[in-house]
Design an enzyme around this catalytic site. Structure first.
Site, PDB file in Angstrom:
ATOM      1  N   HIS A   1     -24.272  17.807 -12.998  1.00 53.45           N
ATOM      2  CA  HIS A   1     -22.952  17.409 -13.209  1.00 53.45           C
ATOM      3  C   HIS A   1     -22.362  17.640 -14.683  1.00 53.45           C
ATOM      4  CE1 HIS A   1     -19.646  14.200 -13.201  1.00 53.45           C
ATOM      5  NE2 HIS A   1     -19.807  14.407 -14.590  1.00 53.45           N
ATOM      6  N   GLU A   2     -23.529  17.443 -15.708  1.00 52.81           N
ATOM      7  CA  GLU A   2     -22.926  17.696 -16.824  1.00 52.81           C
ATOM      8  C   GLU A   2     -23.089  19.259 -17.183  1.00 52.81           C
ATOM      9  OE1 GLU A   2     -22.382  15.417 -19.063  1.00 52.81           O
ATOM     10  OE2 GLU A   2     -22.701  14.024 -17.577  1.00 52.81           O
TER      11      GLU A   2
ATOM     12  N   HIS B   1     -19.793  20.324 -16.719  1.00 54.55           N
ATOM     13  CA  HIS B   1     -18.756  20.503 -17.962  1.00 54.55           C
ATOM     14  C   HIS B   1     -18.727  21.710 -18.733  1.00 54.55           C
ATOM     15  CE1 HIS B   1     -17.152  16.434 -17.560  1.00 54.55           C
ATOM     16  NE2 HIS B   1     -18.220  15.598 -17.581  1.00 54.55           N
TER      17      HIS B   1
ATOM     18  N   GLU C   1     -13.947  15.368 -13.593  1.00 55.49           N
ATOM     19  CA  GLU C   1     -15.272  14.851 -13.063  1.00 55.49           C
ATOM     20  C   GLU C   1     -15.354  15.201 -11.744  1.00 55.49           C
ATOM     21  OE1 GLU C   1     -17.620  12.791 -14.841  1.00 55.49           O
ATOM     22  OE2 GLU C   1     -16.380  13.331 -16.407  1.00 55.49           O
TER      23      GLU C   1
END
Length: 288
Positions: free
Chosen positions: A127-128, A131, A176
């Site tokens: 998930h990070e 970004h 997100e």
């Protein structure tokens, strides 16, 4: 066996809401220039030095199992792994900083590791990485600076900061959804990502393994039924306006829906390489 998504681009999985919100932010004059210029350099150096002085740098010599999870996720997403740090903090969380692309790094709080399995930790790392893949770094940092500025500026400046803050928070919530998709592309099992969101909602070291994912997902139906009225819609907007993240149950439902979409399956079926998560494989470099 998982699959490595060679040549994966951000727009291959970027959520439409993220694309729309990012486009709107880019129309605000001076934001990119300010953050990538002197201000960005100072902020990047400050956060980097503060982080390296107060956290544990994960490596082949330091908690190598976490380092391997980073390599695994980076390889699948076809992205150069950033530095990964572990920070003592009682609030389960993880975050990424990459303003100018020189020193991208990721931080995971110790309390988060205490409630997640290794597969779920890998999904958080993915998930990070999302970004970074989507080049969210500039606006992520700017959002934090605007929140701080709102409390320091005089009234007129505070109003301006709050207006920009509102736009940034809206963008954050949309971004997100893209990063959750990156987590799914690495986990390649929607239940793993949905379980992370469930545990972030109400998990603890003693309860995390006892939580029921099916029961958690049933809350989505109740929430949607309550939101179908005019009053429910108004209350929902009031509830979410100041949040940096969408509600976890809605994020979990979005992942459940995307996991059964043709778009998701098409990504997994593109030319790829079989990937063994136990191998020491590194991803290819991508410029942000």
């Amino acid at each position: 066996m998982k699959t490595q998504l060679i040549g994966l681009k951000a727009d291959d999985f970027r959520h439409p809401l993220d694309l729309e919100a990012t486009t709107n932010l880019k129309q605000l004059p001076g934001l990119d220039i300010a953050m990538r210029g002197i201000l960005g350099s100072v902020a990047e150096d400050f956060f980097y030095l503060n982080n390296i002085a107060s956290s544990i740098l994960i490596s082949e010599k330091q908690l190598p199992h976490l380092h391997q999870l980073l390599l695994n996720a980076s390889s699948i997403l076809d992205i150069e792994p950033p530095q990964l740090y572990l920070k003592q903090n009682p609030v389960p969380n993880a975050y990424t900083l990459a303003i100018r692309g020189r020193k991208p790094f990721m931080v995971i709080h110790t309390s988060l590791l205490e409630i997640l399995t290794d597969e779920e930790v890998e999904a958080v790392i993915a998930h990070e990485l999302g970004h970074l893949k989507c080049e969210h770094g500039v606006y992520l940092t700017l959002a934090n600076l605007i929140v701080l500025a709102a409390g320091l500026l005089p009234t007129w400046g505070s109003i301006l900061a709050q207006s920009m803050q509102s736009q940034l928070l809206q963008w954050l919530r949309c971004a997100e959804f893209s990063c959750d998709r990156a987590a799914l592309l690495v986990a390649q099992d929607p239940k793993i990502v949905m379980s992370v969101l469930m545990k972030l909602t109400g998990g603890s070291p003693s309860l995390a393994s006892k939580l029921n994912l099916d029961a958690f997902m049933e809350q989505v139906k109740d929430y949607q039924e309550m939101s179908n009225t005019d009053i429910g819609e108004m209350l929902r907007e009031m509830q979410t306006a100041q949040l940096t993240h969408p509600l976890p149950i809605l994020r979990a439902k979005a992942i459940e829906n995307w996991s059964s979409s043709a778009e998701y399956y098409d990504l997994l079926e593109k030319p790829k390489v079989s990937y063994n998560s136990q191998s020491q494989t590194k991803g290819g470099w991508r410029n942000w």
